[in-house]
Motif scaffolding. Structure first.
Motif, PDB file in Angstrom:
ATOM      1  N   ALA A  29       0.831  -1.207   0.000  1.00 11.66           N
ATOM      2  CA  ALA A  29       0.000   0.000   0.000  1.00 11.66           C
ATOM      3  C   ALA A  29       0.867   1.260   0.000  1.00 11.66           C
ATOM      4  O   ALA A  29       0.571   2.226  -0.730  1.00 11.66           O
ATOM      5  CB  ALA A  29      -0.942  -0.008   1.206  1.00 11.66           C
ATOM      6  N   TYR A  30       1.928   1.286   0.788  1.00 14.44           N
ATOM      7  CA  TYR A  30       2.805   2.462   0.807  1.00 14.44           C
ATOM      8  C   TYR A  30       3.552   2.613  -0.520  1.00 14.44           C
ATOM      9  O   TYR A  30       3.724   3.723  -1.012  1.00 14.44           O
ATOM     10  CB  TYR A  30       3.790   2.398   1.979  1.00 14.44           C
ATOM     11  N   MET A  31       3.986   1.494  -1.098  1.00 20.23           N
ATOM     12  CA  MET A  31       4.643   1.569  -2.409  1.00 20.23           C
ATOM     13  C   MET A  31       3.676   2.097  -3.467  1.00 20.23           C
ATOM     14  O   MET A  31       4.074   2.862  -4.357  1.00 20.23           O
ATOM     15  CB  MET A  31       5.189   0.204  -2.812  1.00 20.23           C
ATOM     16  N   ALA A  32       2.407   1.714  -3.369  1.00 13.30           N
ATOM     17  CA  ALA A  32       1.399   2.221  -4.313  1.00 13.30           C
ATOM     18  C   ALA A  32       1.250   3.729  -4.169  1.00 13.30           C
ATOM     19  O   ALA A  32       1.082   4.436  -5.174  1.00 13.30           O
ATOM     20  CB  ALA A  32       0.064   1.513  -4.085  1.00 13.30           C
ATOM     21  N   ASP A  73      13.460  16.705  -5.294  1.00  7.28           N
ATOM     22  CA  ASP A  73      14.707  16.917  -4.535  1.00  7.28           C
ATOM     23  C   ASP A  73      14.739  15.999  -3.320  1.00  7.28           C
ATOM     24  O   ASP A  73      15.724  15.294  -3.073  1.00  7.28           O
ATOM     25  CB  ASP A  73      14.814  18.366  -4.048  1.00  7.28           C
ATOM     26  N   SER A  74      13.674  16.028  -2.558  1.00  6.38           N
ATOM     27  CA  SER A  74      13.604  15.239  -1.335  1.00  6.38           C
ATOM     28  C   SER A  74      13.606  13.742  -1.621  1.00  6.38           C
ATOM     29  O   SER A  74      14.321  12.968  -0.971  1.00  6.38           O
ATOM     30  CB  SER A  74      12.335  15.617  -0.562  1.00  6.38           C
ATOM     31  N   HIS A  75      12.826  13.326  -2.607  1.00  8.09           N
ATOM     32  CA  HIS A  75      12.708  11.899  -2.878  1.00  8.09           C
ATOM     33  C   HIS A  75      13.950  11.341  -3.558  1.00  8.09           C
ATOM     34  O   HIS A  75      14.281  10.163  -3.367  1.00  8.09           O
ATOM     35  CB  HIS A  75      11.424  11.622  -3.646  1.00  8.09           C
ATOM     36  N   LEU A  76      14.692  12.189  -4.292  1.00  5.40           N
ATOM     37  CA  LEU A  76      16.002  11.756  -4.794  1.00  5.40           C
ATOM     38  C   LEU A  76      16.945  11.472  -3.628  1.00  5.40           C
ATOM     39  O   LEU A  76      17.671  10.472  -3.626  1.00  5.40           O
ATOM     40  CB  LEU A  76      16.625  12.830  -5.702  1.00  5.40           C
ATOM     41  N   ASN A  77      16.939  12.341  -2.642  1.00  5.19           N
ATOM     42  CA  ASN A  77      17.754  12.120  -1.457  1.00  5.19           C
ATOM     43  C   ASN A  77      17.349  10.826  -0.763  1.00  5.19           C
ATOM     44  O   ASN A  77      18.200  10.041  -0.335  1.00  5.19           O
ATOM     45  CB  ASN A  77      17.662  13.307  -0.497  1.00  5.19           C
ATOM     46  N   SER A  78      16.055  10.583  -0.661  1.00  4.24           N
ATOM     47  CA  SER A  78      15.588   9.363  -0.009  1.00  4.24           C
ATOM     48  C   SER A  78      15.976   8.119  -0.801  1.00  4.24           C
ATOM     49  O   SER A  78      16.397   7.110  -0.213  1.00  4.24           O
ATOM     50  CB  SER A  78      14.073   9.399   0.193  1.00  4.24           C
ATOM     51  N   PHE A  79      15.849   8.163  -2.109  1.00  2.00           N
ATOM     52  CA  PHE A  79      16.250   7.040  -2.960  1.00  2.00           C
ATOM     53  C   PHE A  79      17.717   6.692  -2.717  1.00  2.00           C
ATOM     54  O   PHE A  79      18.075   5.521  -2.551  1.00  2.00           O
ATOM     55  CB  PHE A  79      15.991   7.402  -4.423  1.00  2.00           C
ATOM     56  N   VAL A  80      18.561   7.711  -2.661  1.00  2.00           N
ATOM     57  CA  VAL A  80      19.988   7.490  -2.389  1.00  2.00           C
ATOM     58  C   VAL A  80      20.168   6.897  -0.986  1.00  2.00           C
ATOM     59  O   VAL A  80      20.980   5.988  -0.785  1.00  2.00           O
ATOM     60  CB  VAL A  80      20.791   8.798  -2.565  1.00  2.00           C
ATOM     61  N   LEU A 119      10.109  13.375 -11.041  1.00  3.84           N
ATOM     62  CA  LEU A 119       9.473  12.617  -9.969  1.00  3.84           C
ATOM     63  C   LEU A 119       8.896  11.305 -10.500  1.00  3.84           C
ATOM     64  O   LEU A 119       9.044  10.254  -9.875  1.00  3.84           O
ATOM     65  CB  LEU A 119       8.388  13.456  -9.303  1.00  3.84           C
ATOM     66  N   GLU A 120       8.260  11.366 -11.657  1.00  2.00           N
ATOM     67  CA  GLU A 120       7.679  10.155 -12.245  1.00  2.00           C
ATOM     68  C   GLU A 120       8.766   9.115 -12.532  1.00  2.00           C
ATOM     69  O   GLU A 120       8.631   7.942 -12.158  1.00  2.00           O
ATOM     70  CB  GLU A 120       6.923  10.502 -13.527  1.00  2.00           C
ATOM     71  N   ALA A 121       9.834   9.532 -13.192  1.00  6.59           N
ATOM     72  CA  ALA A 121      10.918   8.599 -13.517  1.00  6.59           C
ATOM     73  C   ALA A 121      11.577   8.055 -12.247  1.00  6.59           C
ATOM     74  O   ALA A 121      11.861   6.853 -12.137  1.00  6.59           O
ATOM     75  CB  ALA A 121      11.954   9.298 -14.403  1.00  6.59           C
ATOM     76  N   LEU A 122      11.816   8.936 -11.295  1.00  8.46           N
ATOM     77  CA  LEU A 122      12.424   8.516 -10.036  1.00  8.46           C
ATOM     78  C   LEU A 122      11.570   7.467  -9.339  1.00  8.46           C
ATOM     79  O   LEU A 122      12.067   6.453  -8.860  1.00  8.46           O
ATOM     80  CB  LEU A 122      12.626   9.726  -9.123  1.00  8.46           C
ATOM     81  N   HIS A 123      10.268   7.698  -9.273  1.00  9.63           N
ATOM     82  CA  HIS A 123       9.393   6.764  -8.562  1.00  9.63           C
ATOM     83  C   HIS A 123       9.266   5.423  -9.283  1.00  9.63           C
ATOM     84  O   HIS A 123       9.079   4.397  -8.639  1.00  9.63           O
ATOM     85  CB  HIS A 123       8.048   7.411  -8.281  1.00  9.63           C
ATOM     86  N   ILE A 124       9.413   5.413 -10.597  1.00 11.66           N
ATOM     87  CA  ILE A 124       9.456   4.139 -11.313  1.00 11.66           C
ATOM     88  C   ILE A 124      10.689   3.358 -10.869  1.00 11.66           C
ATOM     89  O   ILE A 124      10.601   2.169 -10.526  1.00 11.66           O
ATOM     90  CB  ILE A 124       9.434   4.358 -12.836  1.00 11.66           C
ATOM     91  N   ARG A 125      11.847   4.012 -10.865  1.00  4.45           N
ATOM     92  CA  ARG A 125      13.079   3.344 -10.415  1.00  4.45           C
ATOM     93  C   ARG A 125      12.964   2.898  -8.969  1.00  4.45           C
ATOM     94  O   ARG A 125      13.330   1.786  -8.589  1.00  4.45           O
ATOM     95  CB  ARG A 125      14.284   4.297 -10.532  1.00  4.45           C
ATOM     96  N   TRP A 126      12.483   3.795  -8.100  1.00  4.01           N
ATOM     97  CA  TRP A 126      12.428   3.536  -6.668  1.00  4.01           C
ATOM     98  C   TRP A 126      11.489   2.383  -6.361  1.00  4.01           C
ATOM     99  O   TRP A 126      11.835   1.454  -5.628  1.00  4.01           O
ATOM    100  CB  TRP A 126      11.997   4.811  -5.961  1.00  4.01           C
ATOM    101  N   THR A 127      10.284   2.414  -6.924  1.00  4.70           N
ATOM    102  CA  THR A 127       9.339   1.332  -6.628  1.00  4.70           C
ATOM    103  C   THR A 127       9.781   0.017  -7.248  1.00  4.70           C
ATOM    104  O   THR A 127       9.500  -1.051  -6.693  1.00  4.70           O
ATOM    105  CB  THR A 127       7.897   1.693  -7.055  1.00  4.70           C
ATOM    106  N   THR A 128      10.497   0.068  -8.360  1.00  5.93           N
ATOM    107  CA  THR A 128      11.067  -1.166  -8.916  1.00  5.93           C
ATOM    108  C   THR A 128      12.040  -1.776  -7.917  1.00  5.93           C
ATOM    109  O   THR A 128      12.010  -2.989  -7.656  1.00  5.93           O
ATOM    110  CB  THR A 128      11.764  -0.890 -10.261  1.00  5.93           C
ATOM    111  N   LEU A 129      12.880  -0.957  -7.328  1.00  3.60           N
ATOM    112  CA  LEU A 129      13.814  -1.434  -6.293  1.00  3.60           C
ATOM    113  C   LEU A 129      13.045  -1.977  -5.092  1.00  3.60           C
ATOM    114  O   LEU A 129      13.308  -3.087  -4.615  1.00  3.60           O
ATOM    115  CB  LEU A 129      14.739  -0.300  -5.853  1.00  3.60           C
ATOM    116  N   LEU A 130      12.081  -1.217  -4.601  1.00  3.11           N
ATOM    117  CA  LEU A 130      11.363  -1.599  -3.387  1.00  3.11           C
ATOM    118  C   LEU A 130      10.643  -2.934  -3.534  1.00  3.11           C
ATOM    119  O   LEU A 130      10.607  -3.728  -2.592  1.00  3.11           O
ATOM    120  CB  LEU A 130      10.361  -0.507  -3.001  1.00  3.11           C
ATOM    121  N   ARG A 131      10.106  -3.190  -4.703  1.00  3.12           N
ATOM    122  CA  ARG A 131       9.364  -4.445  -4.922  1.00  3.12           C
ATOM    123  C   ARG A 131      10.268  -5.678  -4.866  1.00  3.12           C
ATOM    124  O   ARG A 131       9.766  -6.792  -4.710  1.00  3.12           O
ATOM    125  CB  ARG A 131       8.623  -4.393  -6.257  1.00  3.12           C
TER     126      ARG A 131
END
Length: 180
Positions: A29-32, A73-80, A119-131
């Motif tokens: 749910a959080y990843m969604a 900016d913030s979510h890039l930092n979090s991804f790292v 943000l869209e591209a980042l979240h695709i990468r991030w959620t791919t990792l998280l899954r």
């Protein structure tokens, strides 16, 4: 004297971080929420004029434009931070001055569409990792030196899912109040 006025800083309330590992359904749910954020942010700013984009969401707060640029900016930092936690043992992350970043010239000079795409591209990468993370990987940690706190990746997931919803609500609540 009490007031029924909402706290414009926290339109959805403050985050509540888990103290135990999340159940897989909760993680999904959080990843969604992360996966949907760019669409929600895009919808929140669609049709706004330049003057509306430059309106603070609350007295003393950032402008809508600053919020749009702050989220990637913030979510890039979090991804790292997630990647550091997955590859190092409890790394101390590098904090950044959010206010100073919001005032840099690229914030005023860049069209919001650029940050929406980022943000869209980042979240695709991030959620791919998280899954792909294992149960053990969700319990890996990083240390935040400003808050002087260690976060699990489960906790960071909850925090950043909240963070996105928090800022979208800043914009949607401003639109509601101003009847834009």
């Amino acid at each position: 004297m009490t007031t029924d006025l909402p706290d414009l800083r926290y339109p959805i309330g403050q985050p509540t971080l888990p103290t135990e590992p999340l159940a897989q359904g909760a993680r999904i749910a959080y990843m969604a929420q992360l996966a949907l954020l760019s669409d929600q942010l895009r919808a929140a700013v669609t049709g706004l004029s330049p003057a509306q984009l430059d309106t603070p969401y609350r007295p003393g707060g950032w402008t809508v434009r600053q919020v749009v640029h702050h989220l990637p900016d913030s979510h890039l930092n979090s991804f790292v931070r997630f990647k550091l936690a997955l590859t190092e043992d409890n790394p101390t992350i590098s904090p950044y001055d959010e206010q100073a970043w919001a005032e840099l010239p690229d914030t005023a000079a860049t069209k919001p569409a650029v940050s929406l795409a980022l943000l869209e591209a980042l979240h695709i990468r991030w959620t791919t990792l998280l899954r792909q993370l294992t149960e053990a990987q969700w319990q890996r940690t990083f240390y935040h030196p400003i808050s002087q706190r260690t976060f699990t990746l489960d906790q960071a997931l909850v925090l950043y899912a909240w963070h996105g919803q928090h800022h979208v609500a800043h914009i949607t609540e401003l639109r509601r109040r101003e009847q834009w």
